[in-house]
Motif scaffolding. Structure first.
Motif, PDB file in Angstrom:
ATOM      1  N   MET A 190      -5.699  -4.050   2.655  1.00  0.00           N
ATOM      2  CA  MET A 190      -6.454  -2.824   2.466  1.00  0.00           C
ATOM      3  C   MET A 190      -6.679  -2.578   0.977  1.00  0.00           C
ATOM      4  O   MET A 190      -5.749  -2.724   0.172  1.00  0.00           O
ATOM      5  N   ASP A 231      -1.054   4.803   8.798  1.00  0.00           N
ATOM      6  CA  ASP A 231      -0.206   4.626   7.620  1.00  0.00           C
ATOM      7  C   ASP A 231      -1.026   4.588   6.334  1.00  0.00           C
ATOM      8  O   ASP A 231      -0.557   5.010   5.268  1.00  0.00           O
ATOM      9  N   PHE A 232      -2.260   4.071   6.415  1.00  0.00           N
ATOM     10  CA  PHE A 232      -3.104   4.000   5.222  1.00  0.00           C
ATOM     11  C   PHE A 232      -3.560   5.392   4.792  1.00  0.00           C
ATOM     12  O   PHE A 232      -3.525   5.734   3.610  1.00  0.00           O
ATOM     13  N   ASN A 233      -3.984   6.195   5.746  1.00  0.00           N
ATOM     14  CA  ASN A 233      -4.349   7.580   5.429  1.00  0.00           C
ATOM     15  C   ASN A 233      -3.159   8.353   4.879  1.00  0.00           C
ATOM     16  O   ASN A 233      -3.304   9.233   4.033  1.00  0.00           O
ATOM     17  N   CYS A 262     -10.086  -2.236   7.997  1.00  0.00           N
ATOM     18  CA  CYS A 262      -9.611  -2.357   9.378  1.00  0.00           C
ATOM     19  C   CYS A 262     -10.687  -2.892  10.323  1.00  0.00           C
ATOM     20  O   CYS A 262     -10.402  -3.125  11.496  1.00  0.00           O
ATOM     21  N   HIS A 267     -12.071   3.260   2.633  1.00  0.00           N
ATOM     22  CA  HIS A 267     -11.079   2.185   2.731  1.00  0.00           C
ATOM     23  C   HIS A 267     -11.019   1.604   4.140  1.00  0.00           C
ATOM     24  O   HIS A 267     -10.489   0.508   4.337  1.00  0.00           O
ATOM     25  N   CYS A 268     -11.581   2.330   5.125  1.00  0.00           N
ATOM     26  CA  CYS A 268     -11.472   1.913   6.528  1.00  0.00           C
ATOM     27  C   CYS A 268     -12.227   0.620   6.821  1.00  0.00           C
ATOM     28  O   CYS A 268     -12.010   0.010   7.885  1.00  0.00           O
ATOM     29  N   SER A 326      -7.189  -4.972  10.259  1.00  0.00           N
ATOM     30  CA  SER A 326      -5.845  -4.738   9.743  1.00  0.00           C
ATOM     31  C   SER A 326      -5.079  -3.795  10.650  1.00  0.00           C
ATOM     32  O   SER A 326      -4.154  -3.116  10.221  1.00  0.00           O
ATOM     33  N   GLN A 370      -0.855   7.224   2.927  1.00  0.00           N
ATOM     34  CA  GLN A 370      -0.677   6.924   1.501  1.00  0.00           C
ATOM     35  C   GLN A 370      -1.794   7.502   0.640  1.00  0.00           C
ATOM     36  O   GLN A 370      -1.615   7.674  -0.567  1.00  0.00           O
ATOM     37  N   HIS A 375       0.820  -1.209   0.000  1.00  0.00           N
ATOM     38  CA  HIS A 375       0.000   0.000   0.000  1.00  0.00           C
ATOM     39  C   HIS A 375       0.858   1.266   0.000  1.00  0.00           C
ATOM     40  O   HIS A 375       0.349   2.358  -0.234  1.00  0.00           O
ATOM     41  N   ILE A 432      -6.395  -0.427  -1.232  1.00  0.00           N
ATOM     42  CA  ILE A 432      -5.798   0.829  -1.686  1.00  0.00           C
ATOM     43  C   ILE A 432      -4.521   0.536  -2.477  1.00  0.00           C
ATOM     44  O   ILE A 432      -3.941  -0.542  -2.390  1.00  0.00           O
ATOM     45  N   LYS A 433      -4.112   1.502  -3.272  1.00  0.00           N
ATOM     46  CA  LYS A 433      -2.845   1.485  -4.005  1.00  0.00           C
ATOM     47  C   LYS A 433      -2.676   0.208  -4.840  1.00  0.00           C
ATOM     48  O   LYS A 433      -3.542  -0.175  -5.580  1.00  0.00           O
TER      49      LYS A 433
END
Length: 426
Positions: free
Chosen positions: A329, A381-383, A419, A415-416, A425, A385, A155, A331-332
């Motif tokens: 997740m 960390d996800f936010n 988790c 995306h949450c 996650s 990115q 991600h 994302i990316k």
């Protein structure tokens, strides 16, 4: 041949074949019951093992030393991977900000088609969580994006082509905040491959001097321990009592190399063996992280830990302390992977259907302050990115301690759901 007599066994036109004696033929013994005849599988053609193939434990360290860095293999794989090339082209043409926005819009459209509730509202209704932060317990530093690998689930989108790295000024400010924040009990260092960043060892040393009580976590990809120039890394980590949290998505070479790149499995096993040699997996903490290869939730954590322990000890003589399962997740790179396969909607549906309200109290965003390599701060960390900064876009230079962000509202988004699905996650 021209002019040759007809074969003796061939029947004349309209006639019958003459009876022949086969008693003198040594191998004329095929049974009449031909339905029971089974063909054996052809023996595989032996080939010389290719670079990166798993060839067993014998001489593993010497072989990896002779092969040198994993970086060349990673760059070659990226060059020949159509998906990587397609993403790189889009990045050049549109820029990171536009691609991130398009990714977010794809998730939103999929969730609208599913009739899924907005995440913040759903979290409040189902778990009573209103997005309030607690006291910060984890200061997480992403100190750079360079990595010797380029995993297809990453991600952070790290690779050997990423050279963004935390400066000494930002690192020093983070350490100042750590000293002024008694609620922080963990310094979580991540990347990229954090050990390959210029500030890694200095941050570890200074943290041990300034806050000897803090649990220092190194988010390790394991292969870095076999990189040229990192021969003393295991000793350095042990000398500073660093808690190693390492990613290992399977105990088989095929699955690991499929997700993380050619040759990664052998180097991961070598990394684990080096860590075990200096006391990790016993008195020093070595935890493993599992994340699925595809669009499904991880197995039950306790049962998988037992299986990992059995397989790694039996086949490789490797031990560890705990295993944690993480949901991928959306994302990316993983979101791109799902979109190309037409599975993004199904995966989001899976996450929504498996919403677990019991994950809410332990969501990382409630007790974590995540710092980007450039000093900007985020809930997680996800936010980071997805460029969803904490508050109005604060940086570490706006803070004295983590108490300065205690009243900030968490920035939830679609995306949450990753988790809060299954074991989560976080």
């Amino acid at each position: 041949r021209r002019g040759a007599a007809p074969l003796a066994t061939a029947p004349p036109p309209g006639g019958t074949r003459a009876a022949l004696s086969t008693r003198s033929l040594p191998d004329y013994n095929t049974p009449v019951d031909t339905a029971k005849i089974k063909l054996s599988r052809p023996k595989p053609v032996k080939r010389k093992p290719a670079r990166g193939d798993w060839q067993g434990l014998k001489d593993l360290r010497a072989r990896l030393a002779a092969e040198g860095s994993l970086v060349d293999d990673t760059l070659n794989d990226m060059k020949n991977d159509k998906d990587f090339q397609l993403t790189a082209k889009k990045l050049r043409e549109s820029g990171q900000r536009k691609l991130t926005l398009e990714e977010k819009q794809r998730r939103r459209r999929c969730l609208e088609e599913l009739g899924a509730p907005e995440f913040t509202e759903h979290l409040l209704q189902q778990a009573g969580c209103d997005g309030t932060r607690f006291a910060t317990e984890v200061l997480q530093l992403n100190i750079g994006l360079y990595c010797n690998q380029a995993c297809n689930h990453c991600h952070v989108e790290s690779s050997p082509r990423r050279h963004e790295a935390m400066s000494s000024d930002v690192a020093d400010k983070c350490l100042d905040i750590l000293v002024n924040s008694p609620s922080v009990t963990t310094l979580d260092i991540t990347g990229g491959a954090p050990e390959l960043q210029p500030e890694f060892r200095r941050i570890v040393r200074r943290c041990r001097e300034l806050r000897p009580d803090v649990d220092i976590i190194d988010r390790c990809n394991l292969t870095v321990l076999a990189e040229p120039g990192q021969e003393d890394l295991a000793d350095f980590l042990a000398d500073h009592a660093v808690h190693v949290v390492a990613s290992l998505p399977c105990y088989s070479d095929k699955n690991v190399n499929m997700q993380r790149g050619r040759g990664v499995f052998a180097r991961s096993i070598e990394g684990l063996r080096r860590l075990n040699e200096v006391g990790y997996g016993r008195e020093l903490k070595l935890d493993l992280v599992y994340n699925p290869l595809g669009a499904f939730l991880p197995p039950p954590q306790d049962a998988l830990q037992t299986k990992y322990a059995e397989e790694l000890q039996q086949h490789f003589g490797v031990s560890f302390n705990e295993l944690f399962t993480m949901t991928n997740m959306p994302i990316k790179r993983f979101a791109d992977f799902l979109s190309r396969r037409g599975e993004l909607g199904d995966y989001l549906d899976l996450l929504v259907r498996n919403f677990n309200h019991e994950t809410a109290p332990n969501l990382m965003c409630r007790t974590t302050l995540s710092v980007n390599w450039d000093g900007r701060v985020y809930d997680c960390d996800f936010n980071q990115q997805l460029d969803l900064p904490l508050g109005s876009g604060k940086s570490v230079f706006d803070l004295t301690s983590t108490e300065d962000v205690r009243d900030a509202r968490i920035k939830f988004d679609n995306h949450c759901y990753g988790c809060t699905a299954g074991m989560g996650s976080s």
